[in-house]
Design a protein around this motif. Structure first.
Motif, PDB file in Angstrom:
ATOM      1  N   LEU A  54      36.349  19.977 -14.162  1.00  0.00           N
ATOM      2  CA  LEU A  54      35.445  19.929 -15.326  1.00  0.00           C
ATOM      3  C   LEU A  54      35.740  18.703 -16.186  1.00  0.00           C
ATOM      4  O   LEU A  54      34.816  17.990 -16.587  1.00  0.00           O
ATOM      5  CB  LEU A  54      35.562  21.218 -16.148  1.00  0.00           C
ATOM      6  CG  LEU A  54      34.664  22.382 -15.694  1.00  0.00           C
ATOM      7  CD1 LEU A  54      34.885  22.754 -14.250  1.00  0.00           C
ATOM      8  CD2 LEU A  54      34.817  23.579 -16.599  1.00  0.00           C
ATOM      9  N   VAL A  55      37.028  18.463 -16.470  1.00  0.00           N
ATOM     10  CA  VAL A  55      37.403  17.263 -17.243  1.00  0.00           C
ATOM     11  C   VAL A  55      38.624  16.615 -16.591  1.00  0.00           C
ATOM     12  O   VAL A  55      39.635  17.281 -16.352  1.00  0.00           O
ATOM     13  CB  VAL A  55      37.726  17.606 -18.724  1.00  0.00           C
ATOM     14  CG1 VAL A  55      38.138  16.344 -19.467  1.00  0.00           C
ATOM     15  CG2 VAL A  55      36.546  18.252 -19.407  1.00  0.00           C
ATOM     16  N   ASP A  56      38.502  15.321 -16.298  1.00  0.00           N
ATOM     17  CA  ASP A  56      39.601  14.536 -15.735  1.00  0.00           C
ATOM     18  C   ASP A  56      40.346  13.847 -16.865  1.00  0.00           C
ATOM     19  O   ASP A  56      39.706  13.263 -17.752  1.00  0.00           O
ATOM     20  CB  ASP A  56      39.008  13.436 -14.850  1.00  0.00           C
ATOM     21  CG  ASP A  56      39.368  13.654 -13.419  1.00  0.00           C
ATOM     22  OD1 ASP A  56      40.572  13.868 -13.158  1.00  0.00           O
ATOM     23  OD2 ASP A  56      38.459  13.622 -12.586  1.00  0.00           O
ATOM     24  N   ILE A  57      41.677  13.865 -16.803  1.00  0.00           N
ATOM     25  CA  ILE A  57      42.439  13.225 -17.884  1.00  0.00           C
ATOM     26  C   ILE A  57      43.511  12.287 -17.320  1.00  0.00           C
ATOM     27  O   ILE A  57      43.915  12.419 -16.168  1.00  0.00           O
ATOM     28  CB  ILE A  57      43.126  14.272 -18.800  1.00  0.00           C
ATOM     29  CG1 ILE A  57      44.054  15.198 -17.981  1.00  0.00           C
ATOM     30  CG2 ILE A  57      42.106  15.077 -19.569  1.00  0.00           C
ATOM     31  CD1 ILE A  57      44.913  16.115 -18.846  1.00  0.00           C
ATOM     32  N   ASP A  58      43.936  11.358 -18.165  1.00  0.00           N
ATOM     33  CA  ASP A  58      45.135  10.578 -17.899  1.00  0.00           C
ATOM     34  C   ASP A  58      46.182  11.049 -18.902  1.00  0.00           C
ATOM     35  O   ASP A  58      45.864  11.266 -20.078  1.00  0.00           O
ATOM     36  CB  ASP A  58      44.874   9.079 -18.110  1.00  0.00           C
ATOM     37  CG  ASP A  58      44.031   8.494 -16.983  1.00  0.00           C
ATOM     38  OD1 ASP A  58      44.201   8.958 -15.840  1.00  0.00           O
ATOM     39  OD2 ASP A  58      43.199   7.611 -17.263  1.00  0.00           O
ATOM     40  N   VAL A  59      47.413  11.183 -18.421  1.00  0.00           N
ATOM     41  CA  VAL A  59      48.497  11.637 -19.297  1.00  0.00           C
ATOM     42  C   VAL A  59      49.622  10.621 -19.244  1.00  0.00           C
ATOM     43  O   VAL A  59      50.100  10.263 -18.163  1.00  0.00           O
ATOM     44  CB  VAL A  59      49.048  13.011 -18.834  1.00  0.00           C
ATOM     45  CG1 VAL A  59      50.088  13.522 -19.826  1.00  0.00           C
ATOM     46  CG2 VAL A  59      47.929  14.027 -18.679  1.00  0.00           C
ATOM     47  N   THR A  60      50.025  10.110 -20.408  1.00  0.00           N
ATOM     48  CA  THR A  60      51.223   9.273 -20.502  1.00  0.00           C
ATOM     49  C   THR A  60      52.136   9.921 -21.535  1.00  0.00           C
ATOM     50  O   THR A  60      51.741  10.913 -22.188  1.00  0.00           O
ATOM     51  CB  THR A  60      50.905   7.843 -20.975  1.00  0.00           C
ATOM     52  OG1 THR A  60      50.481   7.926 -22.340  1.00  0.00           O
ATOM     53  CG2 THR A  60      49.819   7.196 -20.120  1.00  0.00           C
ATOM     54  N   LYS A  61      53.314   9.353 -21.731  1.00  0.00           N
ATOM     55  CA  LYS A  61      54.231   9.931 -22.725  1.00  0.00           C
ATOM     56  C   LYS A  61      53.618   9.868 -24.126  1.00  0.00           C
ATOM     57  O   LYS A  61      54.007  10.617 -25.016  1.00  0.00           O
ATOM     58  CB  LYS A  61      55.597   9.250 -22.668  1.00  0.00           C
ATOM     59  CG  LYS A  61      55.605   7.794 -23.075  1.00  0.00           C
ATOM     60  CD  LYS A  61      57.043   7.307 -23.090  1.00  0.00           C
ATOM     61  CE  LYS A  61      57.224   5.865 -23.522  1.00  0.00           C
ATOM     62  NZ  LYS A  61      56.132   5.147 -24.162  1.00  0.00           N
ATOM     63  N   ASP A  62      52.615   8.982 -24.313  1.00  0.00           N
ATOM     64  CA  ASP A  62      52.004   8.823 -25.636  1.00  0.00           C
ATOM     65  C   ASP A  62      50.850   9.788 -25.897  1.00  0.00           C
ATOM     66  O   ASP A  62      50.367   9.879 -27.024  1.00  0.00           O
ATOM     67  CB  ASP A  62      51.502   7.390 -25.805  1.00  0.00           C
ATOM     68  CG  ASP A  62      52.659   6.409 -25.671  1.00  0.00           C
ATOM     69  OD1 ASP A  62      53.742   6.734 -26.190  1.00  0.00           O
ATOM     70  OD2 ASP A  62      52.490   5.360 -25.020  1.00  0.00           O
ATOM     71  N   GLY A  63      50.342  10.455 -24.846  1.00  0.00           N
ATOM     72  CA  GLY A  63      49.254  11.397 -25.086  1.00  0.00           C
ATOM     73  C   GLY A  63      48.261  11.481 -23.943  1.00  0.00           C
ATOM     74  O   GLY A  63      48.465  10.940 -22.857  1.00  0.00           O
ATOM     75  N   VAL A  64      47.150  12.167 -24.233  1.00  0.00           N
ATOM     76  CA  VAL A  64      46.111  12.446 -23.244  1.00  0.00           C
ATOM     77  C   VAL A  64      44.861  11.630 -23.570  1.00  0.00           C
ATOM     78  O   VAL A  64      44.464  11.541 -24.726  1.00  0.00           O
ATOM     79  CB  VAL A  64      45.759  13.958 -23.287  1.00  0.00           C
ATOM     80  CG1 VAL A  64      44.573  14.268 -22.384  1.00  0.00           C
ATOM     81  CG2 VAL A  64      46.959  14.809 -22.926  1.00  0.00           C
ATOM     82  N   THR A  65      44.240  11.035 -22.523  1.00  0.00           N
ATOM     83  CA  THR A  65      42.924  10.411 -22.700  1.00  0.00           C
ATOM     84  C   THR A  65      41.967  10.988 -21.660  1.00  0.00           C
ATOM     85  O   THR A  65      42.391  11.402 -20.578  1.00  0.00           O
ATOM     86  CB  THR A  65      42.982   8.873 -22.549  1.00  0.00           C
ATOM     87  OG1 THR A  65      43.694   8.562 -21.350  1.00  0.00           O
ATOM     88  CG2 THR A  65      43.676   8.210 -23.718  1.00  0.00           C
ATOM     89  N   ILE A  66      40.684  10.999 -22.006  1.00  0.00           N
ATOM     90  CA  ILE A  66      39.661  11.530 -21.087  1.00  0.00           C
ATOM     91  C   ILE A  66      39.301  10.433 -20.090  1.00  0.00           C
ATOM     92  O   ILE A  66      38.968   9.305 -20.475  1.00  0.00           O
ATOM     93  CB  ILE A  66      38.399  11.973 -21.862  1.00  0.00           C
ATOM     94  CG1 ILE A  66      38.741  12.982 -22.968  1.00  0.00           C
ATOM     95  CG2 ILE A  66      37.326  12.530 -20.903  1.00  0.00           C
ATOM     96  CD1 ILE A  66      39.289  14.292 -22.524  1.00  0.00           C
ATOM     97  N   ALA A  67      39.371  10.769 -18.796  1.00  0.00           N
ATOM     98  CA  ALA A  67      39.102   9.768 -17.752  1.00  0.00           C
ATOM     99  C   ALA A  67      37.784  10.021 -17.027  1.00  0.00           C
ATOM    100  O   ALA A  67      37.326   9.164 -16.269  1.00  0.00           O
ATOM    101  CB  ALA A  67      40.254   9.773 -16.747  1.00  0.00           C
ATOM    102  N   GLY A  68      37.188  11.186 -17.228  1.00  0.00           N
ATOM    103  CA  GLY A  68      35.916  11.489 -16.547  1.00  0.00           C
ATOM    104  C   GLY A  68      35.718  12.974 -16.440  1.00  0.00           C
ATOM    105  O   GLY A  68      36.327  13.739 -17.167  1.00  0.00           O
ATOM    106  N   GLY A  69      34.855  13.352 -15.502  1.00  0.00           N
ATOM    107  CA  GLY A  69      34.605  14.784 -15.287  1.00  0.00           C
ATOM    108  C   GLY A  69      33.135  15.086 -15.152  1.00  0.00           C
ATOM    109  O   GLY A  69      32.327  14.178 -14.945  1.00  0.00           O
ATOM    110  N   CYS A  70      32.777  16.356 -15.257  1.00  0.00           N
ATOM    111  CA  CYS A  70      31.396  16.797 -15.033  1.00  0.00           C
ATOM    112  C   CYS A  70      30.519  16.462 -16.238  1.00  0.00           C
ATOM    113  O   CYS A  70      30.971  16.563 -17.374  1.00  0.00           O
ATOM    114  CB  CYS A  70      31.373  18.303 -14.820  1.00  0.00           C
ATOM    115  SG  CYS A  70      32.193  18.795 -13.310  1.00  0.00           S
ATOM    116  N   GLU A  71      29.270  16.095 -15.953  1.00  0.00           N
ATOM    117  CA  GLU A  71      28.307  15.824 -17.040  1.00  0.00           C
ATOM    118  C   GLU A  71      27.408  17.032 -17.219  1.00  0.00           C
ATOM    119  O   GLU A  71      27.143  17.774 -16.306  1.00  0.00           O
ATOM    120  CB  GLU A  71      27.463  14.593 -16.710  1.00  0.00           C
ATOM    121  CG  GLU A  71      28.247  13.295 -16.848  1.00  0.00           C
ATOM    122  CD  GLU A  71      28.946  13.140 -18.208  1.00  0.00           C
ATOM    123  OE1 GLU A  71      28.370  13.567 -19.222  1.00  0.00           O
ATOM    124  OE2 GLU A  71      30.060  12.619 -18.253  1.00  0.00           O
TER     125      GLU A  71
END
Ligand SMILES: O=P(O)(O)OC[C@H]1O[C@H](OP(=O)(O)OP(=O)(O)O)[C@H](O)[C@@H]1O
Ligand SMILES: Nc1ncnc2[nH]cnc12
Length: 194
Positions: free
Chosen positions: A177-194
């Motif tokens: 449903l939602v793709d994310i990137d995770v680093t030690k600094d936090g989460v960002t949205i990378a893509g997913g379902c529209e």
């Protein structure tokens, strides 16, 4: 679409877990961890999306999930469709027909136990997170060996290459449903379902 889920993800804190000498950036979120708390509106958004995408789950015998955090994803689908939830447990029961499988994630290893399904059943697989794909790969291979048909596979949150591995190894498409990137600094949205 899925705006409540996306907004909550970018607010999720990240902790570092160590496994096999490697550091794993682990996000802490209501859906993946139940922390700080799970709100009904996000569960409503997620279950509506899954049910709509699967045409109301017609012809599906069970919503299949893995404890513990798959459970809050599966139950609202059951409540809205009447299709029962079957839970793959981390505890052995020793019932006749119980199937044992080995789970491996980026930060843990263990055994899972499947009860309550039989050859010819048709299931919709749902889980909270796909990361390495280790959990789903073990489960889908097991269902294949049992002769259980998979109607679809849904993971609410995707991080990493799990879906590509699952597609290559099993032929099943995982809808994230939602793709994310995770680093030690936090989460960002990378893509997913529209
Ligand atoms: O793609 P993977 O690397 O296999 O990771 C995904 C799995 O990890 C989490 O479960 P976990 O075993 O941590 O248990 P929990 O649901 O009790 O948190 C999550 O619920 C998935 O089942
Ligand atoms: N809560 C979580 N945070 C980060 N990665 C995960 N992989 C599986 N569950 C996860």
């Amino acid at each position: 679409m899925l705006e409540k889920l996306k907004k909550s993800l970018v607010e999720a804190p990240v902790i570092q877990k160590e496994s096999d000498g490697k550091i794993y950036n682990y996000f802490v979120h209501p859906i993946s961890d139940g922390i700080p708390s799970i709100h009904a509106d996000i569960l409503d958004e997620i279950s509506d999306f899954i049910i709509r995408s699967e045409g109301g789950l017609s012809g599906v015998d069970a919503v299949l999930t893995v404890e513990s955090m798959g459970i809050p994803i599966a139950i609202p689908v059951t409540m809205k469709t009447g299709v029962p939830t079957c839970i793959v447990r981390k505890r052995k029961y020793g019932l006749p027909g119980e199937v044992e499988l080995s789970q491996s994630t980026g930060y843990s290893k263990g055994q899972l136990f499947l009860n309550g399904l039989k050859k010819g059943d048709r299931v919709l697989v749902v889980d909270d997170v796909i990361s390495t794909g280790g959990t789903l790969l073990a489960l889908l291979n097991c269902l294949n060996r049992m002769g259980v048909t998979v109607a679809g596979v849904y993971c609410v949150i995707g991080r990493g290459s799990g879906p590509e591995i699952i597609l290559k190894e099993t032929g099943h498409k995982v809808t994230v449903l939602v793709d994310i990137d995770v680093t030690k600094d936090g989460v960002t949205i990378a893509g997913g379902c529209e």
